[in-house]
Enzyme design. Structure first.
Site, PDB file in Angstrom:
ATOM      1  N   CYS A 165       0.963  -1.026  -0.167  1.00  0.00           N
ATOM      2  CA  CYS A 165      -0.001  -0.044   0.040  1.00  0.00           C
ATOM      3  C   CYS A 165       1.008   1.080   0.075  1.00  0.00           C
ATOM      4  O   CYS A 165       1.700   1.640  -0.941  1.00  0.00           O
ATOM      5  CB  CYS A 165      -0.925   0.091   1.159  1.00  0.00           C
ATOM      6  SG  CYS A 165      -2.336   1.066   0.978  1.00  0.00           S
ATOM      7  N   HIS A 208      -3.791  -4.661  -0.341  1.00  0.00           N
ATOM      8  CA  HIS A 208      -3.379  -5.422   0.900  1.00  0.00           C
ATOM      9  C   HIS A 208      -3.562  -6.829   0.880  1.00  0.00           C
ATOM     10  O   HIS A 208      -4.364  -7.593   1.045  1.00  0.00           O
ATOM     11  CB  HIS A 208      -4.213  -4.887   1.841  1.00  0.00           C
ATOM     12  CG  HIS A 208      -3.900  -3.579   2.609  1.00  0.00           C
ATOM     13  ND1 HIS A 208      -2.945  -3.253   3.456  1.00  0.00           N
ATOM     14  CD2 HIS A 208      -4.477  -2.232   2.114  1.00  0.00           C
ATOM     15  CE1 HIS A 208      -2.988  -1.852   3.635  1.00  0.00           C
ATOM     16  NE2 HIS A 208      -3.884  -1.234   2.712  1.00  0.00           N
ATOM     17  N   GLU A 217      -2.455  -8.817   2.997  1.00  0.00           N
ATOM     18  CA  GLU A 217      -2.941  -9.557   4.267  1.00  0.00           C
ATOM     19  C   GLU A 217      -4.379  -9.571   4.599  1.00  0.00           C
ATOM     20  O   GLU A 217      -4.950 -10.139   5.468  1.00  0.00           O
ATOM     21  CB  GLU A 217      -2.085  -9.007   5.277  1.00  0.00           C
ATOM     22  CG  GLU A 217      -2.404  -7.550   5.939  1.00  0.00           C
ATOM     23  CD  GLU A 217      -2.018  -6.430   4.717  1.00  0.00           C
ATOM     24  OE1 GLU A 217      -2.419  -5.371   5.281  1.00  0.00           O
ATOM     25  OE2 GLU A 217      -1.759  -6.786   3.786  1.00  0.00           O
TER      26      GLU A 217
END
Length: 207
Positions: free
Chosen positions: A82, A188, A190
């Site tokens: 990001c 992202h 994750e």
């Protein structure tokens, strides 16, 4: 002995969710700003949320900017996520002109004025990846059209040679960059479910 993967802690970033994502794939990761631990790691992750200028200033003032560049020059894999990806570039035009790490040629500019006026900014949500460089190591377990989660108001441009994947938000938006041992994900991983964890897994097999 330090962790194989270090998440660089410079006071900017959603470190907990990234740490939990790595834990899910069984990766030994540590959140730290300790120079010795960063040098001892096999690979580095640069997270980030918020404003470019503040993040870049914190990296410089802490001495981490030069350390990151030294480690990359030695061949250590680095992934920016990001804002962390945006910091890899030469400069950002986010409320002024601010210098980044300069690890990847290009610049970061606003989505506003580029994408269709009716679209919401920040761009928040799930979008499909168009993988342009399937040979990119972090796409080892990925497939064309995998959906990942974005939250951003700025995007990288003038980086076509190092663009590994894009997405569509009325216009083509850089999603992943790759130059040698430096990788960047505008999304992202994750927060992108199993598809994102596969990208983290592939990165954690490097170094």
């Amino acid at each position: 002995m330090g962790a194989n993967t270090v998440i660089i802690d410079y006071g900017v970033g959603n470190l907990f969710s990234l740490s939990m994502g790595l834990r899910k794939i069984g990766e030994d990761a540590e959140i730290t700003a300790d120079v010795a631990k960063i040098k001892g790691a096999r690979r580095l992750i640069l997270p980030g949320v918020g404003a470019f200028e503040g993040a870049a200033t914190k990296l410089r003032d802490s001495g981490l900017s030069e350390l990151i560049k030294e480690e990359v020059a030695c061949g250590k894999p680095l992934m920016g996520i990001c804002l962390g990806m945006q910091l890899l570039f030469q400069e950002s035009y986010e409320y002024g002109v601010h210098k980044g790490l300069g690890l990847i040629p290009g610049k970061v500019v606003p989505l506003k004025g580029y994408v269709d006026p009716g679209l919401k900014i920040p761009h928040i949500g799930w979008n499909a990846l168009e993988i342009r460089k399937p040979e990119c190591p972090i796409f080892k377990y990925s497939e064309q059209g995998d959906h990942v989660y974005f939250v951003h108001s700025f995007y990288a441009t003038e980086c076509e040679a190092d663009t590994a994947a894009v997405t569509e938000y009325s216009k083509t938006v850089t999603a992943t960059v790759w130059k040698d041992n430096v990788f960047g994900c505008q999304f992202h991983p994750e927060k992108s479910g199993e598809k994102g964890l596969k990208i983290l897994k592939a990165f954690c097999e490097l170094g």
